[in-house]
Design a protein around this motif. Structure first.
Motif, mmCIF file in Angstrom:
data_model
loop_
_atom_site.group_PDB
_atom_site.id
_atom_site.type_symbol
_atom_site.label_atom_id
_atom_site.label_comp_id
_atom_site.label_asym_id
_atom_site.label_seq_id
_atom_site.Cartn_x
_atom_site.Cartn_y
_atom_site.Cartn_z
ATOM 1 N N SER A 99 10.099 9.116 -70.736
ATOM 2 C CA SER A 99 11.470 9.610 -70.602
ATOM 3 C C SER A 99 12.448 8.754 -71.394
ATOM 4 O O SER A 99 13.288 9.270 -72.140
ATOM 5 C CB SER A 99 11.858 9.621 -69.122
ATOM 6 O OG SER A 99 13.195 10.040 -68.962
ATOM 7 N N ASN A 100 12.330 7.409 -71.239
ATOM 8 C CA ASN A 100 13.233 6.519 -71.967
ATOM 9 C C ASN A 100 13.031 6.624 -73.471
ATOM 10 O O ASN A 100 14.001 6.653 -74.254
ATOM 11 C CB ASN A 100 13.022 5.070 -71.511
ATOM 12 C CG ASN A 100 13.425 4.854 -70.071
ATOM 13 O OD1 ASN A 100 14.304 5.557 -69.557
ATOM 14 N ND2 ASN A 100 12.794 3.901 -69.401
ATOM 15 N N ALA A 101 11.759 6.657 -73.885
ATOM 16 C CA ALA A 101 11.487 6.753 -75.319
ATOM 17 C C ALA A 101 12.007 8.069 -75.895
ATOM 18 O O ALA A 101 12.559 8.104 -77.002
ATOM 19 C CB ALA A 101 9.993 6.620 -75.577
ATOM 20 N N ASN A 106 15.675 10.785 -79.168
ATOM 21 C CA ASN A 106 16.604 11.895 -79.364
ATOM 22 C C ASN A 106 17.991 11.387 -79.730
ATOM 23 O O ASN A 106 18.670 11.941 -80.614
ATOM 24 C CB ASN A 106 16.676 12.755 -78.099
ATOM 25 C CG ASN A 106 15.399 13.536 -77.862
ATOM 26 O OD1 ASN A 106 14.698 13.879 -78.814
ATOM 27 N ND2 ASN A 106 15.080 13.801 -76.615
ATOM 28 N N SER A 107 18.434 10.293 -79.043
ATOM 29 C CA SER A 107 19.745 9.726 -79.350
ATOM 30 C C SER A 107 19.784 9.212 -80.778
ATOM 31 O O SER A 107 20.741 9.459 -81.530
ATOM 32 C CB SER A 107 20.070 8.595 -78.368
ATOM 33 O OG SER A 107 20.077 9.066 -77.036
ATOM 34 N N THR A 108 18.720 8.486 -81.161
ATOM 35 C CA THR A 108 18.650 7.968 -82.534
ATOM 36 C C THR A 108 18.604 9.104 -83.547
ATOM 37 O O THR A 108 19.256 9.059 -84.589
ATOM 38 C CB THR A 108 17.414 7.072 -82.690
ATOM 39 O OG1 THR A 108 17.443 6.043 -81.699
ATOM 40 C CG2 THR A 108 17.386 6.434 -84.079
ATOM 41 N N LEU A 109 17.813 10.125 -83.225
ATOM 42 C CA LEU A 109 17.711 11.275 -84.123
ATOM 43 C C LEU A 109 19.063 11.947 -84.291
ATOM 44 O O LEU A 109 19.492 12.248 -85.411
ATOM 45 C CB LEU A 109 16.686 12.264 -83.570
ATOM 46 C CG LEU A 109 16.507 13.580 -84.341
ATOM 47 C CD1 LEU A 109 16.016 13.287 -85.748
ATOM 48 C CD2 LEU A 109 15.525 14.484 -83.627
ATOM 49 N N VAL A 110 19.751 12.164 -83.177
ATOM 50 C CA VAL A 110 21.054 12.831 -83.251
ATOM 51 C C VAL A 110 22.040 11.980 -84.039
ATOM 52 O O VAL A 110 22.796 12.480 -84.887
ATOM 53 C CB VAL A 110 21.585 13.110 -81.822
ATOM 54 C CG1 VAL A 110 23.029 13.594 -81.879
ATOM 55 C CG2 VAL A 110 20.717 14.150 -81.130
ATOM 56 N N ALA A 111 22.024 10.643 -83.766
ATOM 57 C CA ALA A 111 22.951 9.759 -84.477
ATOM 58 C C ALA A 111 22.649 9.729 -85.971
ATOM 59 O O ALA A 111 23.567 9.825 -86.803
ATOM 60 C CB ALA A 111 22.875 8.353 -83.885
ATOM 61 N N ASN A 112 21.355 9.589 -86.316
ATOM 62 C CA ASN A 112 20.986 9.523 -87.739
ATOM 63 C C ASN A 112 21.288 10.828 -88.451
ATOM 64 O O ASN A 112 21.842 10.835 -89.557
ATOM 65 C CB ASN A 112 19.508 9.172 -87.881
ATOM 66 C CG ASN A 112 19.201 7.757 -87.442
ATOM 67 O OD1 ASN A 112 20.073 6.901 -87.446
ATOM 68 N ND2 ASN A 112 17.969 7.502 -87.052
ATOM 69 N N VAL A 113 20.930 11.924 -87.812
ATOM 70 C CA VAL A 113 21.190 13.225 -88.443
ATOM 71 C C VAL A 113 22.690 13.450 -88.584
ATOM 72 O O VAL A 113 23.184 13.933 -89.607
ATOM 73 C CB VAL A 113 20.531 14.353 -87.625
ATOM 74 C CG1 VAL A 113 20.963 15.711 -88.149
ATOM 75 C CG2 VAL A 113 19.009 14.248 -87.711
ATOM 76 N N LEU A 317 14.316 12.954 -91.821
ATOM 77 C CA LEU A 317 13.891 13.974 -90.852
ATOM 78 C C LEU A 317 12.372 14.034 -90.759
ATOM 79 O O LEU A 317 11.809 14.184 -89.660
ATOM 80 C CB LEU A 317 14.449 15.338 -91.265
ATOM 81 C CG LEU A 317 15.976 15.495 -91.157
ATOM 82 C CD1 LEU A 317 16.401 16.844 -91.698
ATOM 83 C CD2 LEU A 317 16.426 15.347 -89.708
ATOM 84 N N LYS A 318 11.687 13.897 -91.891
ATOM 85 C CA LYS A 318 10.227 13.905 -91.878
ATOM 86 C C LYS A 318 9.686 12.706 -91.119
ATOM 87 O O LYS A 318 8.737 12.817 -90.332
ATOM 88 C CB LYS A 318 9.707 13.904 -93.311
ATOM 89 C CG LYS A 318 8.192 14.021 -93.407
ATOM 90 C CD LYS A 318 7.734 14.062 -94.850
ATOM 91 C CE LYS A 318 6.217 14.165 -94.944
ATOM 92 N NZ LYS A 318 5.765 14.180 -96.359
ATOM 93 N N GLN A 319 10.279 11.530 -91.344
ATOM 94 C CA GLN A 319 9.847 10.333 -90.620
ATOM 95 C C GLN A 319 10.079 10.482 -89.122
ATOM 96 O O GLN A 319 9.248 10.059 -88.307
ATOM 97 C CB GLN A 319 10.602 9.109 -91.147
ATOM 98 C CG GLN A 319 10.208 8.708 -92.562
ATOM 99 C CD GLN A 319 10.984 7.515 -93.048
ATOM 100 O OE1 GLN A 319 11.846 6.997 -92.340
ATOM 101 N NE2 GLN A 319 10.692 7.058 -94.259
ATOM 102 N N ILE A 320 11.191 11.097 -88.754
ATOM 103 C CA ILE A 320 11.465 11.309 -87.328
ATOM 104 C C ILE A 320 10.440 12.257 -86.720
ATOM 105 O O ILE A 320 9.932 12.038 -85.605
ATOM 106 C CB ILE A 320 12.897 11.844 -87.155
ATOM 107 C CG1 ILE A 320 13.902 10.740 -87.516
ATOM 108 C CG2 ILE A 320 13.128 12.328 -85.735
ATOM 109 C CD1 ILE A 320 15.333 11.214 -87.571
#
Length: 341
Positions: A99-101, A106-113, A317-320
């Motif tokens: 859950s934490n991961a 998701n937070s990192t993905l949203v921030a990076n995107v 995005l591919k790395q994510i």
């Protein structure tokens, strides 16, 4: 135990054989048989007692083994209970970790995107502004290419004109005045645009005079002087001309320098030269082409930056996605290991 059974069977066989032979024995008495029977009975009892003692020892060993089995079973049950608790704890920890991961990812993905999208939007906006500026500059240069035609021709129509020393020559009759640079009231030409100009003066000397002193003046500086002498009496005509770079707002005119002068015919002309190195049409086109090339180079660099940023966004995005797949695989592997334990 097995040896004891074999000994007991052999003893019974001997007793049976003895009893069968007693009636026919010629030497055995009744007491002899009883003594021998008693002896065998005692031996049997001794063997039986020994067998019972072995059975008791074996029973004790069996009871001890059962006790050890019970203890081992208790330990196994305790170990299983502890393992079940550990399994529950591991499942809980694994669920919390997943859950934490997932939240962090998701937070990192949203921030990076979001950052990448914002950066891409800014680059596109900057590129759009750059393109608009380039178009505006090109339009300005195109407007500058529309260079107006500057040309005038003025003359003195009087048959004889007398001028004194230091007097400005005024040409009241204007034939052509493209650009409205010449003032027939003052005799001075004012440049409306900067450039290289060609000034020309034609004059004819009155027959009774021999000397002529004229100069074309640009501000406080003489551009060209003309001194003419003739005593033939034929009223010869002379032309004086000069090219000069004139800034916008500068004035050029004709001036008398000698004590007196009689002119029978004088014409003052000026034309802006098209081949001027500082303001000709070719110069404007060259400057326009140079600026267009610079602008195209800047636009190409901007587009390259946009392509690089787009490639970085796609790669991120591919790395994510790869990281998410790896994380799912690790989570599934952890669940399998937990279920196996």
């Amino acid at each position: 135990m097995h040896l004891q059974k074999k000994g007991l069977i052999a003893l019974l066989q001997i007793i049976v054989a003895t009893c069968a032979r007693e009636p026919s024995s010629p030497i055995c008495s009744r007491y002899d048989y009883e003594e021998r029977l008693l002896e065998r009975v005692l031996r049997n009892e001794l063997a039986l007692e020994t067998t019972l003692n072995e059975i008791v020892k074996t029973n004790a060993k069996v009871l001890d083994a059962l006790t050890q089995l019970e203890d081992a079973k208790t330990k196994v049950d305790s170990t299983l209970t502890v393992m079940e608790k550990k399994q529950i704890e591991m499942k809980s920890q694994l669920a919390d970790f997943i859950s934490n991961a997932s939240y962090i990812m998701n937070s990192t993905l949203v921030a990076n995107v979001g950052a990448l999208v914002e950066a891409s939007s800014q680059i596109k906006e900057n590129a759009s502004v750059t393109v608009q500026q380039l178009v505006k500059e090109v339009n300005i240069l195109k407007d500058q290419l529309n260079v107006p035609t500057i040309y005038f021709r003025a003359r003195i129509t009087a048959q004889i004109t007398v001028l004194s020393s230091g007097q400005d020559v005024v040409f009241p009759t204007v034939d052509v005045n493209e650009g409205q640079g010449y003032n027939p009231s003052t005799g001075k030409f004012t440049a409306s645009i900067p450039g290289m100009y060609l000034f020309s003066v034609q004059y004819c000397v009155y027959t009774s005079l021999n000397y002529v002193y004229l100069e074309i003046v640009h501000g406080d500086k003489a551009l060209q002087r003309s001194t003419h002498y003739d005593n033939t009496g034929s009223a010869p005509c002379v032309t004086m001309q000069v090219s000069a770079a004139v800034a916008m707002g500068d004035m050029v005119w004709l001036k008398k320098t000698s004590m007196w002068l009689l002119l029978s015919l004088i014409v003052f002309t000026c034309a802006r030269e098209p081949s001027s190195p500082i303001c000709s049409r070719y110069d404007y086109e060259e400057r326009l082409l140079e600026r267009v090339l610079r602008n195209e180079l800047a636009l190409e660099n901007t587009l390259n930056e946009i392509r690089k940023m787009n490639a970085k966004v796609v790669d991120a995005l591919k790395q994510i996605e790869d990281a998410k797949d790896s994380f799912k695989y690790v989570a599934m592997l952890g669940l399998r290991l937990t279920n196996q334990h």
